[in-house]
Design a protein around this motif. Structure first.
Motif, PDB file in Angstrom:
ATOM      1  N   ALA A   1      47.927 -35.979  54.199  1.00  0.00           N
ATOM      2  CA  ALA A   1      47.857 -37.358  53.702  1.00  0.00           C
ATOM      3  C   ALA A   1      48.151 -38.397  54.773  1.00  0.00           C
ATOM      4  N   ASP A   2      48.450 -37.982  55.998  1.00  0.00           N
ATOM      5  CA  ASP A   2      48.867 -38.912  57.060  1.00  0.00           C
ATOM      6  C   ASP A   2      47.646 -39.539  57.725  1.00  0.00           C
ATOM      7  N   PRO A   3      47.456 -40.865  57.591  1.00  0.00           N
ATOM      8  CA  PRO A   3      46.282 -41.510  58.198  1.00  0.00           C
ATOM      9  C   PRO A   3      46.329 -41.541  59.720  1.00  0.00           C
ATOM     10  N   ALA A   4      47.483 -41.221  60.312  1.00  0.00           N
ATOM     11  CA  ALA A   4      47.582 -41.214  61.771  1.00  0.00           C
ATOM     12  C   ALA A   4      47.037 -39.927  62.381  1.00  0.00           C
TER      13      ALA A   4
ATOM     14  N   VAL B   1      43.718 -34.403  64.647  1.00  0.00           N
ATOM     15  CA  VAL B   1      44.269 -34.736  65.967  1.00  0.00           C
ATOM     16  C   VAL B   1      45.297 -35.844  65.815  1.00  0.00           C
ATOM     17  N   THR B   2      46.454 -35.661  66.427  1.00  0.00           N
ATOM     18  CA  THR B   2      47.507 -36.667  66.339  1.00  0.00           C
ATOM     19  C   THR B   2      47.137 -37.910  67.152  1.00  0.00           C
ATOM     20  N   THR B   3      47.290 -39.074  66.543  1.00  0.00           N
ATOM     21  CA  THR B   3      47.079 -40.344  67.248  1.00  0.00           C
ATOM     22  C   THR B   3      48.401 -41.028  67.561  1.00  0.00           C
ATOM     23  N   ARG B   4      49.478 -40.438  67.147  1.00  0.00           N
ATOM     24  CA  ARG B   4      50.842 -40.867  67.480  1.00  0.00           C
ATOM     25  C   ARG B   4      51.727 -39.640  67.382  1.00  0.00           C
TER      26      ARG B   4
ATOM     27  N   GLY C   1      42.715 -28.807  49.641  1.00  0.00           N
ATOM     28  CA  GLY C   1      43.206 -29.902  50.471  1.00  0.00           C
ATOM     29  C   GLY C   1      44.029 -30.898  49.677  1.00  0.00           C
ATOM     30  N   HIS C   2      44.171 -32.085  50.270  1.00  0.00           N
ATOM     31  CA  HIS C   2      44.990 -33.136  49.679  1.00  0.00           C
ATOM     32  C   HIS C   2      44.663 -34.426  50.417  1.00  0.00           C
ATOM     33  N   GLY C   3      44.740 -35.529  49.727  1.00  0.00           N
ATOM     34  CA  GLY C   3      44.488 -36.813  50.382  1.00  0.00           C
ATOM     35  C   GLY C   3      43.009 -37.180  50.359  1.00  0.00           C
ATOM     36  N   ILE C   4      42.602 -38.021  51.297  1.00  0.00           N
ATOM     37  CA  ILE C   4      41.250 -38.579  51.261  1.00  0.00           C
ATOM     38  C   ILE C   4      40.180 -37.537  51.569  1.00  0.00           C
ATOM     39  N   HIS C   5      40.565 -36.407  52.160  1.00  0.00           N
ATOM     40  CA  HIS C   5      39.589 -35.359  52.458  1.00  0.00           C
ATOM     41  C   HIS C   5      39.631 -34.230  51.429  1.00  0.00           C
ATOM     42  N   PHE C   6      40.238 -34.470  50.268  1.00  0.00           N
ATOM     43  CA  PHE C   6      40.252 -33.468  49.204  1.00  0.00           C
ATOM     44  C   PHE C   6      38.821 -33.032  48.911  1.00  0.00           C
ATOM     45  N   CYS C   7      38.624 -31.733  48.702  1.00  0.00           N
ATOM     46  CA  CYS C   7      37.286 -31.161  48.574  1.00  0.00           C
ATOM     47  C   CYS C   7      36.491 -31.819  47.454  1.00  0.00           C
ATOM     48  N   LEU C   8      35.380 -32.425  47.820  1.00  0.00           N
ATOM     49  CA  LEU C   8      34.528 -33.114  46.865  1.00  0.00           C
ATOM     50  C   LEU C   8      33.878 -32.144  45.891  1.00  0.00           C
TER      51      LEU C   8
END
Length: 385
Positions: A50-53, A274-277, A325-332
């Motif tokens: 769920a982490d947008p970063a 990939v971590t952005t922070r 999955g979980h969050g915005i990429h939860f399996c459609l």
């Protein structure tokens, strides 16, 4: 035990349990020298997913220039706002009504396949593969006489190694085929999912995005469901007491599918982020620019989240698996996968309650690779009552 040997492929859970005990995240290096961080506990997995970063963008440098755009624009490899726009478009076409309208056809295909089972036979080849493959091809609108070639390309892409000549050739052939199929649908519109997506092409969807989205839907739309159906039957054959529960109460079939998703997730891991922070998980801080993936096989057996996590229990009440999955990429495609698996398992047990393995379960072979968790074959015997 390592994470990449034959012993791990045959039974990954002892190694994953050891990692989970030692902490929520671990640095792993593949035999080819690729380094990443593997998350092995449920709470930290939810945090990561769920982490947008954490970015989903991945390089496609291993492909020829003419194919890179078609792959780099894939929804699975995009972040907001591009991901938001693409997911909204496919969600509008991939509606619950369109999926539910497939139910009679899924039942018809399943009945034909189940009635045609040979004994002894291979359940993967006879049911688990052809059912979701036929359904996704019909949903998308791939002509029947053209599906055989797609099956070969899909297997090469899923099982092959990125950047190899075989992998690149399969991607190139599939992209070329799809561009031709879209041309035909532009000239003669069709009432299917690809027809709906083609109608959105232009200012809302680029040609490359259309290609990459279709590849994702085609492959993700059947490969994981193959494993889900196979893994469910495998678990029931290994646990006759649980199979008897389903035979006594067919209403438990949906629960059995959810328990299969938890205990034997059809995807062993998520795809990379990939971590952005800097990202802190437990006592570990992962630097910027590092690849992170979640071991679904590990987190769905986390004793901090699930009671008796290694037990296959169709009466389980503590849900919350992360197989989709979980969050915005939860399996459609989760609703479609669930429907197909429930129908397949229910029809199989009603026609062939005596289904059982023809070989010791220890002799079964599991698919190689880090991403998928499924059997290469499931030899069974059926005896209808």
């Amino acid at each position: 035990m390592g994470l990449f040997g034959e012993e791990y492929q045959a039974d990954p859970h002892p190694a994953l349990a050891e990692l989970r005990r030692d902490g929520p995240v671990h640095r792993v290096v593949t035999p080819g020298g690729v380094a990443f961080w593997m998350v092995t506990r449920w709470a930290e997995a939810r945090q990561v997913l769920a982490d947008p970063a954490l970015s989903k963008r991945q390089p496609v440098d291993g492909l020829p220039p003419e194919l890179q755009a078609a792959m780099a624009t894939q929804m699975l490899l995009r972040d907001p706002p591009d991901h938001t726009r693409l997911r909204r478009l496919v969600t509008a076409a991939f509606t619950a009504r369109r999926i539910e309208a497939l139910r009679p056809r899924v039942e018809e295909i399943t009945d034909r396949l189940v009635d045609g089972l040979e004994s002894p036979g291979d359940l993967i080849e006879a049911l688990a593969f052809p059912l979701p493959f036929e359904v996704i091809c019909e949903l998308l609108g791939v002509p029947g006489d053209e599906r055989g070639a797609f099956r070969g390309w899909s297997n090469t892409i899923i099982l092959g190694q990125f950047g190899t000549a075989e992998f690149t050739e399969a991607i190139g052939d599939l992209v070329g085929y799809l561009r031709g199929l879209f041309d035909r649908k532009r000239a003669r519109p069709t009432d299917d999912l690809l027809g709906a997506l083609v109608s959105a092409e232009g200012d809302r969807l680029s040609s490359d995005e259309l290609v990459s989205m279709t590849i994702l839907l085609l492959i993700a739309g059947h490969e994981t469901t193959v494993n889900l159906i196979g893994n469910a039957v495998y678990l029931l054959c290994r646990h006759p007491d649980q199979k008897k529960r389903l035979l006594d109460d067919p209403g438990l079939v949906p629960a059995a599918i959810e328990e299969t998703l938890r205990l034997a997730s059809p995807s062993a891991t998520t795809t990379y982020r990939v971590t952005t922070r800097p990202l802190t998980l437990g006592e570990v801080t992962i630097p910027v620019g590092e690849q992170v993936l979640v071991s679904l096989l590990a987190v769905n057996r986390d004793a901090q989240r699930f009671t008796a996590p290694d037990v296959f229990d169709v009466d389980r009440v503590d849900g919350g698996h992360l197989a989709f999955g979980h969050g915005i990429h939860f399996c459609l495609g989760a609703p479609l996968a669930r429907m197909e698996a429930q129908i397949a398992l229910g029809r199989l047990l009603s026609r062939h309650p005596d289904v059982h393995l023809t070989v010791p379960w220890q002799d079964l072979r599991w698919r190689s690779g880090l991403l998928m968790h499924g059997l290469t074959a499931l030899p069974i015997t059926v005896a209808a009552t």
